[in-house]
Enzyme design. Structure first.
Site, PDB file in Angstrom:
ATOM      1  N   ILE A   1     127.767  19.800  31.101  1.00 38.75           N
ATOM      2  CA  ILE A   1     128.459  19.537  32.359  1.00 38.75           C
ATOM      3  C   ILE A   1     128.249  20.748  33.257  1.00 38.75           C
ATOM      4  CG2 ILE A   1     130.175  17.911  31.470  1.00 38.75           C
ATOM      5  CD1 ILE A   1     132.178  20.093  31.254  1.00 38.75           C
ATOM      6  N   ASP A   2     128.332  20.518  34.559  1.00 39.59           N
ATOM      7  CA  ASP A   2     128.053  21.588  35.517  1.00 39.59           C
ATOM      8  C   ASP A   2     129.002  22.770  35.328  1.00 39.59           C
ATOM      9  OD1 ASP A   2     126.129  19.964  36.608  1.00 39.59           O
ATOM     10  OD2 ASP A   2     127.367  19.297  38.289  1.00 39.59           O
ATOM     11  N   ARG A   3     128.542  23.930  35.749  1.00 48.57           N
ATOM     12  CA  ARG A   3     129.325  25.160  35.602  1.00 48.57           C
ATOM     13  C   ARG A   3     130.702  25.047  36.256  1.00 48.57           C
ATOM     14  NH1 ARG A   3     127.369  31.148  37.749  1.00 48.57           N
ATOM     15  NH2 ARG A   3     129.142  32.338  36.927  1.00 48.57           N
TER      16      ARG A   3
ATOM     17  N   THR B   1     132.320  22.297  36.993  1.00 46.29           N
ATOM     18  CA  THR B   1     133.082  21.145  36.493  1.00 46.29           C
ATOM     19  C   THR B   1     133.867  21.563  35.262  1.00 46.29           C
ATOM     20  OG1 THR B   1     131.361  19.649  37.283  1.00 46.29           O
ATOM     21  CG2 THR B   1     132.893  18.763  35.673  1.00 46.29           C
TER      22      THR B   1
ATOM     23  N   ARG C   1     128.346  13.900  41.734  1.00 46.29           N
ATOM     24  CA  ARG C   1     128.458  14.641  42.995  1.00 46.29           C
ATOM     25  C   ARG C   1     127.562  14.039  44.082  1.00 46.29           C
ATOM     26  NH1 ARG C   1     127.605  20.719  40.822  1.00 46.29           N
ATOM     27  NH2 ARG C   1     127.841  21.223  43.044  1.00 46.29           N
TER      28      ARG C   1
END
Length: 320
Positions: free
Chosen positions: A147-149, A151, A249
């Site tokens: 998962i994104d940093r 998030t 996103r």
């Protein structure tokens, strides 16, 4: 002072492959065995024949088998590499408190916003490196997904190669469901239940990844459901069917409803309208995951609560 891990790297190791590593490429196996050693050095010792499997030279793509004996030569690591984790000890210790489930096969954490899932792109520290420090006895720890940093939320880690293979198969067959909560701009229409828009990833010279909707991109699908309305903002549940980079996103932006405090795909005026809520981070949270346990075959459902910043934001919006 030389650490125990460093001392281990300064002597020849003979490692017998167990079922946990069966089928793993030898280069990837060495990366997990020689933590902190640059990949360039690992490929150099493979190319020079210093690594032997059953006393024979092997290529990086060789896949190890149960019972293989791997000779790992002494490797000296620069002091700055040996000690790169020392300033991060507080963050590493904090990870222990984020664990929401653990057994002998899998581990799940409620990842805080602002921490990358792994090191790289100028980052020496990530969740997986931190967990390996926390669990030095664990012979195998690998990310099931990413998962994104910025998030927050549920992140699954496999503790056995067999578990990793099983969970990757569930992802491939779309048998694992993941639900995110996102606060988006405007009044999301209840009729908008799905976005299907192909996504193309571009990597800039800086190394930054930017994704856009493009007909030449990969097929991508996200399903949406309204959770709460606040007039100028909507709390939605987003369930990605595919797993593309920045998918939720970009799909919310494409639908005309960018996520709050998204520094790449967001809307500055929307962020400014939220100033009274004290929100200061991307409002995207992996709240729920469902999958089949790779060992017991039971249906697992894990929940991750919102952090205090996101909770305060919603409370402020409800009050107003």
């Amino acid at each position: 002072m030389t650490s125990p891990a460093s001392q281990k790297q300064l002597q020849v190791q003979l490692v017998t492959i167990s079922s946990n590593n069966e089928g793993q490429r030898i280069d990837n196996f060495l990366i997990t065995q020689l933590k902190g050693v640059p990949k360039s050095m690992i490929y150099r010792i493979l190319r020079k024949g210093e690594v032997r499997v059953n006393k024979k030279r092997v290529k990086p793509e060789y896949k190890v088998n149960v019972g293989d004996e791997v000779r790992i030569p002494p490797v000296r690591v620069a002091e700055k590499v040996e000690t790169f984790l020392s300033p991060k000890l507080d963050k590493i210790a904090m990870l222990e408190h984020t664990i929401i489930y653990e057994d002998d096969c899998i581990l799940a954490i409620n990842k805080p916003s602002g921490i990358a899932v792994h090191g790289g792109s100028g980052l020496s520290f990530g969740v997986i490196e931190g967990l390996r420090v926390l669990r030095p006895e664990a012979k195998f720890l690998e990310l099931v997904h990413r998962i994104d940093r910025e998030t927050s939320g549920i992140l699954l880690i496999a503790k056995k190669r067999s578990a990793l293979r099983a969970l990757h198969e569930q992802l491939r067959l779309k048998q694992m469901t993941k639900d995110y909560l996102a606060l988006v701009k405007g009044d999301w229409s209840s009729a908008c239940k799905v976005v299907q828009a192909p996504l193309l990833k571009n990597v800039l010279k800086s190394g930054e990844r930017i994704v856009r909707v493009d007909q030449e991109g990969k097929p991508s699908e996200t399903r949406f459901k309204v959770e709460a309305r606040f007039g100028f903002a909507t709390l939605i549940k987003a369930s990605p069917i595919t797993g593309r980079t920045h998918q939720i996103r970009v799909h919310t932006q494409y639908a005309g409803h960018p996520i709050a405090f998204d520094d790449r795909y967001g809307d500055k005026s929307f962020d400014a309208a939220l100033i009274g809520t004290k929100l200061n981070r991307l409002f995207l949270h992996a709240a729920h995951v469902q999958f089949t346990h790779p060992k017991t075959e039971q249906i697992m459902q894990l929940q991750a609560p919102l952090d205090p910043i996101l909770q305060h934001c919603l409370a402020a919006l409800r009050q107003n």
